[in-house]
Design an enzyme around this catalytic site. Structure first.
Site, PDB file in Angstrom:
ATOM      1  N   LYS A  53       0.829  -1.212   0.000  1.00 10.60           N
ATOM      2  CA  LYS A  53       0.000   0.000   0.000  1.00 10.60           C
ATOM      3  C   LYS A  53       0.863   1.261   0.000  1.00 10.60           C
ATOM      4  CE  LYS A  53      -4.070  -1.895   2.385  1.00 10.60           C
ATOM      5  NZ  LYS A  53      -4.889  -1.791   3.609  1.00 10.60           N
ATOM      6  N   ALA A  72      -1.320   0.825   6.541  1.00 12.86           N
ATOM      7  CA  ALA A  72      -1.574  -0.258   7.498  1.00 12.86           C
ATOM      8  C   ALA A  72      -2.576  -1.242   6.916  1.00 12.86           C
ATOM      9  CB  ALA A  72      -2.104   0.307   8.817  1.00 12.86           C
ATOM     10  N   ASP A  73      -2.551  -2.436   7.470  1.00 12.66           N
ATOM     11  CA  ASP A  73      -3.554  -3.443   7.134  1.00 12.66           C
ATOM     12  C   ASP A  73      -3.801  -4.296   8.374  1.00 12.66           C
ATOM     13  OD1 ASP A  73      -4.931  -4.479   4.475  1.00 12.66           O
ATOM     14  OD2 ASP A  73      -4.575  -6.192   5.787  1.00 12.66           O
ATOM     15  N   THR A  74      -5.065  -4.604   8.619  1.00  7.88           N
ATOM     16  CA  THR A  74      -5.447  -5.364   9.813  1.00  7.88           C
ATOM     17  C   THR A  74      -6.178  -6.634   9.413  1.00  7.88           C
ATOM     18  OG1 THR A  74      -5.676  -3.308  11.073  1.00  7.88           O
ATOM     19  CG2 THR A  74      -6.750  -5.261  11.991  1.00  7.88           C
ATOM     20  N   GLY A 109      -0.336  -4.816  10.403  1.00  4.36           N
ATOM     21  CA  GLY A 109       0.965  -4.481   9.845  1.00  4.36           C
ATOM     22  C   GLY A 109       0.916  -3.011   9.463  1.00  4.36           C
TER      23      GLY A 109
END
Length: 196
Positions: A53, A72-74, A109
């Site tokens: 991203k 970010a990624d969850t 992350g």
């Protein structure tokens, strides 16, 4: 002057970044998230997505040497399996039924990328979440609220989903979608950007 860019359209991440006192603009990443293999371990998977991203957004702001991108990624995992956003109400019901009465893990992350020198630092945070035992009626009532439909694991801890949770072990903000304490440490320790 640093131009912070949040590479996410998530209103929750926007609110959390505002909590840090940062001024920033939002550029939603156009990254192809399906290009990252779901066979990776969860802690690697979320960092790869965050890096992807940030990299995709960097291409849009390459001329701005003051830009610092935050992405970010969850994900939610149960028994090592990733539970993404539900496809429909039946999928949400199945996910919530699986995590009812059980402990699962939430990984976020995140990546910080500086355009001036191309430096990128990624990290991840894990939080354990234990759900109450939920009746089918309670699950359906929650689904009827509409809240689960755009959230990993089919719940939002910051909304009505909080009523489903027995306890958490770790960073609450990580479960919301951005571990701001770890992010602040990365900005200060790795990028020499003072937050406080």
């Amino acid at each position: 002057m640093i131009d912070f860019i949040l590479a996410s359209g998530s209103p929750r991440r926007k609110e959390l970044l505002e909590l840090m006192g940062l001024e920033f603009k939002v550029i939603v990443s156009q990254a192809d998230e399906d290009s990252v293999s779901k066979d990776l371990k969860p802690e690697l998977y979320v960092q790869e997505l965050a890096l992807l991203k940030a990299s995709a957004t960097a291409k849009e702001v390459l001329r701005n040497k003051n830009a610092v991108i935050i992405s970010a990624d969850t994900i939610v995992t149960l028994d090592g399996q990733i539970l993404g956003k539900p496809k429909d109400e039946d999928d949400a019901f199945n996910m919530l039924s699986k995590i009812s009465g059980r402990e699962h893990e939430v990984y976020t992350g995140y990546c910080v990328m500086r355009i001036s020198d191309g430096k990128a630092v990624c990290g991840k945070v894990r939080t354990k979440v234990k759900f109450k035992d939920l009746s089918d009626d309670k699950i359906r009532g929650y689904i009827n609220s509409g809240e689960p439909m755009d959230k990993a694991g089919a719940y939002g801890i910051q909304g009505l989903g909080s009523l489903l949770i027995e306890k958490i072990d770790g960073d609450y903000f990580n479960v919301v979608g951005l571990p701001i304490s770890a992010l602040a440490d990365t900005l200060e320790d790795e990028m020499d950007i003072k937050i406080l």
